[in-house]
Design a protein around this motif. Structure first.
Motif, mmCIF file in Angstrom:
data_model
loop_
_atom_site.group_PDB
_atom_site.id
_atom_site.type_symbol
_atom_site.label_atom_id
_atom_site.label_comp_id
_atom_site.label_asym_id
_atom_site.label_seq_id
_atom_site.Cartn_x
_atom_site.Cartn_y
_atom_site.Cartn_z
ATOM 1 N N GLY A 1 0.815 -1.200 0.000
ATOM 2 C CA GLY A 1 0.000 0.000 0.000
ATOM 3 C C GLY A 1 0.847 1.247 0.000
ATOM 4 O O GLY A 1 0.718 2.107 -0.861
ATOM 5 N N VAL A 2 1.744 1.350 0.950
ATOM 6 C CA VAL A 2 2.679 2.473 1.015
ATOM 7 C C VAL A 2 4.090 1.907 1.078
ATOM 8 O O VAL A 2 4.322 0.869 1.705
ATOM 9 C CB VAL A 2 2.377 3.370 2.230
ATOM 10 C CG1 VAL A 2 2.509 2.593 3.522
ATOM 11 C CG2 VAL A 2 3.277 4.589 2.238
ATOM 12 N N SER A 3 5.031 2.580 0.412
ATOM 13 C CA SER A 3 6.412 2.118 0.426
ATOM 14 C C SER A 3 7.126 2.637 1.665
ATOM 15 O O SER A 3 7.043 3.827 1.985
ATOM 16 C CB SER A 3 7.138 2.600 -0.832
ATOM 17 O OG SER A 3 6.629 1.963 -1.981
ATOM 18 N N LEU A 4 7.834 1.730 2.348
ATOM 19 C CA LEU A 4 8.621 2.103 3.515
ATOM 20 C C LEU A 4 10.048 1.614 3.333
ATOM 21 O O LEU A 4 10.263 0.488 2.876
ATOM 22 C CB LEU A 4 8.016 1.487 4.782
ATOM 23 C CG LEU A 4 6.615 1.954 5.169
ATOM 24 C CD1 LEU A 4 6.084 1.152 6.344
ATOM 25 C CD2 LEU A 4 6.606 3.440 5.487
ATOM 26 N N ASP A 5 10.996 2.459 3.693
ATOM 27 C CA ASP A 5 12.405 2.136 3.571
ATOM 28 C C ASP A 5 13.015 1.887 4.949
ATOM 29 O O ASP A 5 12.720 2.614 5.905
ATOM 30 C CB ASP A 5 13.163 3.272 2.882
ATOM 31 C CG ASP A 5 12.741 3.448 1.446
ATOM 32 O OD1 ASP A 5 12.943 4.548 0.908
ATOM 33 O OD2 ASP A 5 12.210 2.496 0.851
ATOM 34 N N TYR A 6 13.889 0.887 5.010
ATOM 35 C CA TYR A 6 14.569 0.547 6.251
ATOM 36 C C TYR A 6 16.073 0.446 5.995
ATOM 37 O O TYR A 6 16.504 0.040 4.901
ATOM 38 C CB TYR A 6 14.052 -0.800 6.785
ATOM 39 C CG TYR A 6 12.577 -0.788 7.100
ATOM 40 C CD1 TYR A 6 11.633 -1.129 6.137
ATOM 41 C CD2 TYR A 6 12.119 -0.423 8.363
ATOM 42 C CE1 TYR A 6 10.280 -1.112 6.421
ATOM 43 C CE2 TYR A 6 10.762 -0.406 8.646
ATOM 44 C CZ TYR A 6 9.855 -0.749 7.671
ATOM 45 O OH TYR A 6 8.504 -0.725 7.957
ATOM 46 N N TRP A 7 16.834 0.794 7.035
ATOM 47 C CA TRP A 7 18.296 0.784 6.941
ATOM 48 C C TRP A 7 18.890 0.061 8.129
ATOM 49 O O TRP A 7 18.371 0.154 9.251
ATOM 50 C CB TRP A 7 18.838 2.206 6.899
ATOM 51 C CG TRP A 7 18.401 2.979 5.704
ATOM 52 C CD1 TRP A 7 17.313 3.799 5.602
ATOM 53 C CD2 TRP A 7 19.036 3.009 4.433
ATOM 54 N NE1 TRP A 7 17.231 4.329 4.343
ATOM 55 C CE2 TRP A 7 18.282 3.869 3.603
ATOM 56 C CE3 TRP A 7 20.173 2.390 3.895
ATOM 57 C CZ2 TRP A 7 18.626 4.123 2.267
ATOM 58 C CZ3 TRP A 7 20.511 2.647 2.578
ATOM 59 C CH2 TRP A 7 19.741 3.501 1.774
ATOM 60 N N GLY A 8 20.018 -0.617 7.894
ATOM 61 C CA GLY A 8 20.795 -1.163 8.970
ATOM 62 C C GLY A 8 21.704 -0.095 9.555
ATOM 63 O O GLY A 8 21.709 1.057 9.119
ATOM 64 N N GLN A 9 22.507 -0.507 10.525
ATOM 65 C CA GLN A 9 23.375 0.454 11.219
ATOM 66 C C GLN A 9 24.682 0.667 10.485
ATOM 67 O O GLN A 9 25.418 1.601 10.797
ATOM 68 C CB GLN A 9 23.653 -0.029 12.653
ATOM 69 C CG GLN A 9 24.768 -1.067 12.779
ATOM 70 C CD GLN A 9 24.403 -2.438 12.269
ATOM 71 O OE1 GLN A 9 23.243 -2.726 11.955
ATOM 72 N NE2 GLN A 9 25.379 -3.335 12.188
ATOM 73 N N GLY A 10 24.980 -0.191 9.518
ATOM 74 C CA GLY A 10 26.193 -0.043 8.716
ATOM 75 C C GLY A 10 27.347 -0.891 9.221
ATOM 76 O O GLY A 10 27.437 -1.198 10.415
ATOM 77 N N THR A 11 28.219 -1.243 8.301
ATOM 78 C CA THR A 11 29.435 -1.983 8.638
ATOM 79 C C THR A 11 30.588 -1.384 7.844
ATOM 80 O O THR A 11 30.447 -1.090 6.657
ATOM 81 C CB THR A 11 29.271 -3.492 8.368
ATOM 82 O OG1 THR A 11 30.419 -4.205 8.841
ATOM 83 C CG2 THR A 11 29.066 -3.796 6.890
ATOM 84 N N GLN A 12 31.705 -1.187 8.503
ATOM 85 C CA GLN A 12 32.843 -0.490 7.882
ATOM 86 C C GLN A 12 33.681 -1.447 7.042
ATOM 87 O O GLN A 12 34.082 -2.518 7.520
ATOM 88 C CB GLN A 12 33.729 0.133 8.962
ATOM 89 C CG GLN A 12 34.983 0.809 8.437
ATOM 90 C CD GLN A 12 34.676 2.090 7.677
ATOM 91 O OE1 GLN A 12 33.900 2.930 8.128
ATOM 92 N NE2 GLN A 12 35.295 2.259 6.506
ATOM 93 N N VAL A 13 33.932 -1.031 5.822
ATOM 94 C CA VAL A 13 34.863 -1.737 4.936
ATOM 95 C C VAL A 13 36.000 -0.788 4.621
ATOM 96 O O VAL A 13 35.772 0.325 4.130
ATOM 97 C CB VAL A 13 34.162 -2.188 3.634
ATOM 98 C CG1 VAL A 13 35.192 -2.759 2.656
ATOM 99 C CG2 VAL A 13 33.088 -3.223 3.938
ATOM 100 N N THR A 14 37.209 -1.219 4.903
ATOM 101 C CA THR A 14 38.388 -0.413 4.626
ATOM 102 C C THR A 14 39.335 -1.224 3.758
ATOM 103 O O THR A 14 39.703 -2.346 4.113
ATOM 104 C CB THR A 14 39.097 0.008 5.913
ATOM 105 O OG1 THR A 14 38.176 0.732 6.742
ATOM 106 C CG2 THR A 14 40.294 0.901 5.607
ATOM 107 N N VAL A 15 39.705 -0.645 2.624
ATOM 108 C CA VAL A 15 40.603 -1.323 1.686
ATOM 109 C C VAL A 15 41.907 -0.537 1.642
ATOM 110 O O VAL A 15 41.918 0.639 1.257
ATOM 111 C CB VAL A 15 39.982 -1.423 0.286
ATOM 112 C CG1 VAL A 15 40.898 -2.225 -0.641
ATOM 113 C CG2 VAL A 15 38.596 -2.058 0.343
ATOM 114 N N SER A 16 42.965 -1.171 2.021
ATOM 115 C CA SER A 16 44.273 -0.509 2.037
ATOM 116 C C SER A 16 45.014 -0.764 0.729
ATOM 117 O O SER A 16 44.876 -1.825 0.111
ATOM 118 C CB SER A 16 45.104 -1.029 3.208
ATOM 119 O OG SER A 16 45.370 -2.403 3.056
ATOM 120 N N SER A 17 45.805 0.216 0.350
ATOM 121 C CA SER A 17 46.537 0.110 -0.931
ATOM 122 C C SER A 17 47.886 -0.553 -0.725
ATOM 123 O O SER A 17 48.330 -0.776 0.375
ATOM 124 C CB SER A 17 46.712 1.484 -1.539
ATOM 125 O OG SER A 17 47.366 2.334 -0.642
#
Length: 118
Positions: A102-118
């Motif tokens: 009926g109505v669109s609802l968006d949900y988000w997680g808390q996030g996870t850090q990805v770090t790529v070193s050179s």
């Protein structure tokens, strides 16, 4: 309501691989769209990959051929397999869900850090 909990973020060297997981609090077969977004410092949050209920996928051009989104309906989990990682992939990765009843609802997680070193 949908709760999303990401895991799998880490520090990895360029060229390496990571798999992110998103545990979903309800049946993902009932969710219209699942996806992954990312946000680097001082940048906006950008779409990385999405998957519809029917299995159609969309990828950002920058990750095509390197990343793959998938899901395990039995475990209510969505994955993001990331290969050939680059330093520019460094960001906080967020799991995303959209329900459309009926109505669109968006949900988000808390996030996870990805770090790529050179």
């Amino acid at each position: 309501q949908v709760q999303l909990v990401e895991s799998g973020g880490d520090l990895v060297q360029a060229g390496g691989s990571l798999r992110l997981s998103c545990a979903v609090s309800r049946s993902i077969s009932s969710i219209s769209v699942m996806g992954w977004y990312r946000q680097a410092p001082e940048n906006q949050r950008d779409m990385v990959a999405t998957m519809t209920r029917t299995g159609s996928t969309t990828y950002a051009n920058s990750v095509k051929g390197r990343f793959a989104i998938s899901r395990d309906n039995a475990k209510n989990t969505v994955f993001l397999q990331m290969n050939s990682l680059k330093p520019e992939d460094t960001a906080v990765y967020y799991c995303y869900a959209r329900t459309s009843l009926g109505v669109s609802l968006d949900y988000w997680g808390q996030g996870t850090q990805v770090t790529v070193s050179s």
